[in-house]
Design a protein around this motif. Structure first.
Motif, mmCIF file in Angstrom:
data_model
loop_
_atom_site.group_PDB
_atom_site.id
_atom_site.type_symbol
_atom_site.label_atom_id
_atom_site.label_comp_id
_atom_site.label_asym_id
_atom_site.label_seq_id
_atom_site.Cartn_x
_atom_site.Cartn_y
_atom_site.Cartn_z
ATOM 1 N N GLU A 12 0.835 -1.208 0.000
ATOM 2 C CA GLU A 12 0.000 0.000 0.000
ATOM 3 C C GLU A 12 0.867 1.253 0.000
ATOM 4 O O GLU A 12 0.571 2.231 -0.696
ATOM 5 C CB GLU A 12 -0.931 -0.008 1.217
ATOM 6 C CG GLU A 12 -2.039 -1.046 1.132
ATOM 7 C CD GLU A 12 -2.833 -1.163 2.424
ATOM 8 O OE1 GLU A 12 -2.496 -0.443 3.401
ATOM 9 O OE2 GLU A 12 -3.779 -1.970 2.466
ATOM 10 N N ASP A 16 1.188 4.102 -2.924
ATOM 11 C CA ASP A 16 0.977 5.503 -2.572
ATOM 12 C C ASP A 16 2.104 6.373 -3.126
ATOM 13 O O ASP A 16 1.859 7.453 -3.687
ATOM 14 C CB ASP A 16 0.894 5.634 -1.045
ATOM 15 C CG ASP A 16 0.558 7.045 -0.576
ATOM 16 O OD1 ASP A 16 -0.228 7.732 -1.272
ATOM 17 O OD2 ASP A 16 1.072 7.458 0.471
ATOM 18 N N ASN A 20 0.887 8.958 -5.825
ATOM 19 C CA ASN A 20 0.682 10.266 -5.188
ATOM 20 C C ASN A 20 1.960 11.063 -4.968
ATOM 21 O O ASN A 20 1.919 12.143 -4.367
ATOM 22 C CB ASN A 20 -0.058 10.067 -3.857
ATOM 23 C CG ASN A 20 -1.437 9.486 -4.072
ATOM 24 O OD1 ASN A 20 -2.227 9.987 -4.853
ATOM 25 N ND2 ASN A 20 -1.726 8.387 -3.374
ATOM 26 N N ARG A 31 -7.457 14.374 -10.007
ATOM 27 C CA ARG A 31 -8.730 13.732 -10.323
ATOM 28 C C ARG A 31 -9.016 13.858 -11.832
ATOM 29 O O ARG A 31 -8.881 14.931 -12.402
ATOM 30 C CB ARG A 31 -9.857 14.372 -9.516
ATOM 31 C CG ARG A 31 -11.249 13.756 -9.747
ATOM 32 C CD ARG A 31 -12.244 14.229 -8.704
ATOM 33 N NE ARG A 31 -11.887 13.706 -7.389
ATOM 34 C CZ ARG A 31 -12.199 12.491 -6.943
ATOM 35 N NH1 ARG A 31 -12.890 11.664 -7.736
ATOM 36 N NH2 ARG A 31 -11.851 12.104 -5.738
ATOM 37 N N GLU A 49 -2.622 -3.021 -5.839
ATOM 38 C CA GLU A 49 -2.601 -1.862 -4.936
ATOM 39 C C GLU A 49 -2.409 -0.559 -5.707
ATOM 40 O O GLU A 49 -2.983 0.469 -5.336
ATOM 41 C CB GLU A 49 -1.503 -2.030 -3.881
ATOM 42 C CG GLU A 49 -1.725 -3.199 -2.932
ATOM 43 C CD GLU A 49 -3.112 -3.204 -2.315
ATOM 44 O OE1 GLU A 49 -3.594 -2.117 -1.906
ATOM 45 O OE2 GLU A 49 -3.726 -4.281 -2.240
ATOM 46 N N LYS A 52 -5.748 0.287 -7.223
ATOM 47 C CA LYS A 52 -6.629 0.845 -6.178
ATOM 48 C C LYS A 52 -6.271 2.295 -5.879
ATOM 49 O O LYS A 52 -7.154 3.151 -5.741
ATOM 50 C CB LYS A 52 -6.512 0.018 -4.894
ATOM 51 C CG LYS A 52 -7.193 -1.337 -4.921
ATOM 52 C CD LYS A 52 -6.997 -2.012 -3.564
ATOM 53 C CE LYS A 52 -7.582 -3.412 -3.523
ATOM 54 N NZ LYS A 52 -7.313 -4.064 -2.221
ATOM 55 N N ALA A 53 -4.967 2.560 -5.777
ATOM 56 C CA ALA A 53 -4.512 3.908 -5.434
ATOM 57 C C ALA A 53 -4.885 4.913 -6.517
ATOM 58 O O ALA A 53 -5.254 6.054 -6.216
ATOM 59 C CB ALA A 53 -2.996 3.908 -5.205
ATOM 60 N N LYS A 56 -8.651 5.532 -6.107
ATOM 61 C CA LYS A 56 -8.914 6.329 -4.899
ATOM 62 C C LYS A 56 -8.538 7.796 -5.105
ATOM 63 O O LYS A 56 -9.150 8.687 -4.505
ATOM 64 C CB LYS A 56 -8.150 5.756 -3.708
ATOM 65 C CG LYS A 56 -8.733 4.454 -3.173
ATOM 66 C CD LYS A 56 -7.908 3.937 -2.004
ATOM 67 C CE LYS A 56 -8.480 2.624 -1.470
ATOM 68 N NZ LYS A 56 -7.654 2.087 -0.360
ATOM 69 N N ALA A 57 -7.520 8.040 -5.945
ATOM 70 C CA ALA A 57 -7.092 9.418 -6.216
ATOM 71 C C ALA A 57 -7.958 10.092 -7.281
ATOM 72 O O ALA A 57 -7.721 11.245 -7.638
ATOM 73 C CB ALA A 57 -5.629 9.428 -6.654
#
Length: 406
Positions: A12, A16, A20, A31, A49, A52-53, A56-57
């Motif tokens: 994770e 990230d 990010n 976004r 992962e 997913k990241a 999520k972002a």
């Protein structure tokens, strides 16, 4: 050895960092951004992962998820063994042009299940395939020049990588975790801190009006001309990890010789004992102890006999202490002497100190930025001293004992 897998928390954190921090020059995605995610089957835990990241972002994922080269099936090898010339030369231009137009970022996860998957394949075929895809790289470069595209690379450790590096698989992963600050509470924050330190050195280098560099050590005696309108680059997230500071010199001003004490894993082959000699900017002699034919075929590719990048890593920045059998890590190793690496082939256009988007192909040529379908980084970790000769006639040592001295 094969039963080890990094923890869910580590994966994770890794995702990230890639989503990010590494993309968008250290700022992470926005976004609505479209991210091309490239991965093989072995790296599935990290692929999940990262995917997913991205979601999520607020980003959109375009996946390029492929079978690995080994152990049961080798898709790359199968292609080169069975494809005819027309298939090797095929480029789906409309599809790839649309893909380039669509994406804002790219994340590629390196996870080689067999580090020598193409051993014995005719090197000329491998180089020709790379040459066919050169237009795609140029489309991406132009998009990057306009500030509309960013990319990063990451390593997912494999038993094959650990074996080549002569490390236990868990110890191999320990190097990845440490190098990427995944052992820290907030790896993104750690990357921002080290990037600020790298930026301080980068600004000092760029404040020097350097005409050329003399690079001297037990395995190197070279002169490298920086060229006009150049700047040093590094930090900011491109590649994870990335501790190096590098420039794209004027290839015409490269003279001298160099031996590389690190092996090169490239084009599905292992090349060792590489030695190069330059005259008037061009490789005039090339030797290797193993797979010299692959090295020479690569150099025979158009403009791959010229320098596209010169790089130095300060051992105070890097947390990598072991040979990893992967250029992404080995070109960033710290160790007792830091490292120097030279890339043969294509130059980085963002090494231009100005608005790259405004330059035409003829402008790049006049400035001595090399252009090639090849970009091959070759690393040495031996001691060296780098002396900068400034345009005002003064000279100063800028790198010694694995550290920048500016």
């Amino acid at each position: 050895m094969k039963t080890y897998q990094p923890s869910q928390k580590i994966l994770e954190k890794y995702a990230d960092v890639l989503v990010n921090f590494a993309l968008n020059s250290g700022k992470g995605i926005k976004r609505g951004d479209v991210v091309r995610l490239n991965s093989g089957e072995f790296a599935k835990p990290l692929y999940i992962e990262v995917r997913k990241a991205i979601i999520k972002a607020g980003g959109h994922v375009l996946s390029n998820y492929q079978p690995d080269d080994g152990p049961d099936y080798y898709p790359s090898r199968d292609f080169f063994e069975n494809a005819d010339d027309g298939q090797i030369d095929y480029l789906p231009k409309k599809y790839l042009r649309a893909l380039v137009d669509e994406i804002d970022h790219s994340i590629s996860i390196i996870a080689d299940v067999d580090k020598q998957a193409l051993m014995g394949i005719e090197p000329k075929k491998i180089m020709q395939r790379g040459l066919i895809f050169k237009p795609v790289n140029e489309w991406l470069d132009k998009k990057e020049d306009r500030g509309e595209f960013t990319w990063t690379l990451a390593l997912y450790g494999t038993p094959a990588g650990a074996k080549e590096a002569n490390l236990l698989y868990e110890k191999y992963w320990e190097q990845i975790i440490k190098a990427c600050f995944l052992d820290k509470k907030d790896p993104v924050d750690e990357w921002k801190k080290v990037s600020r330190e790298i930026e301080k050195t980068r600004k000092k280098l760029n404040a020097l009006d350097i005409k050329y560099l003399d690079v001297f050590g037990p395995d190197i005696d070279m002169r490298i001309a920086l060229g006009e309108k150049r700047k040093w680059m590094g930090g900011g997230g491109r590649n994870i990890p990335s501790f190096e500071l590098f420039c794209s010199p004027d290839w015409r001003g490269t003279e001298g010789w160099v031996k590389f004490n690190q092996p090169l894993y490239r084009y599905g082959n292992l090349i060792t004992g590489i030695e190069l000699e330059f005259k008037n900017g061009v490789v005039i002699k090339a030797k290797a102890q193993k797979n010299e034919n692959v090295l020479k075929e690569m150099i025979a590719t158009k403009n791959a006999d010229k320098v596209g990048e010169f790089s130095l890593t300060d051992k105070r920045f890097s947390r990598i202490t072991k040979f990893m059998a992967e250029t992404l890590f080995d070109e960033n190793v710290g160790g007792p002497c830091g490292n120097t690496h030279i890339a043969l082939g294509n130059a980085y256009k963002d090494g231009y100190n100005g608005d790259a988007a405004k330059l035409k192909k003829s402008d790049w040529k006049k400035l001595g930025f090399n252009e090639s379908s090849v970009h091959t980084d070759i690393v040495s970790t031996s001691k060296r001293t780098v002396t900068a000769h400034l345009k005002n006639g003064k000279s100063m040592i800028i790198y010694n004992d694995g550290k920048f001295t500016v």
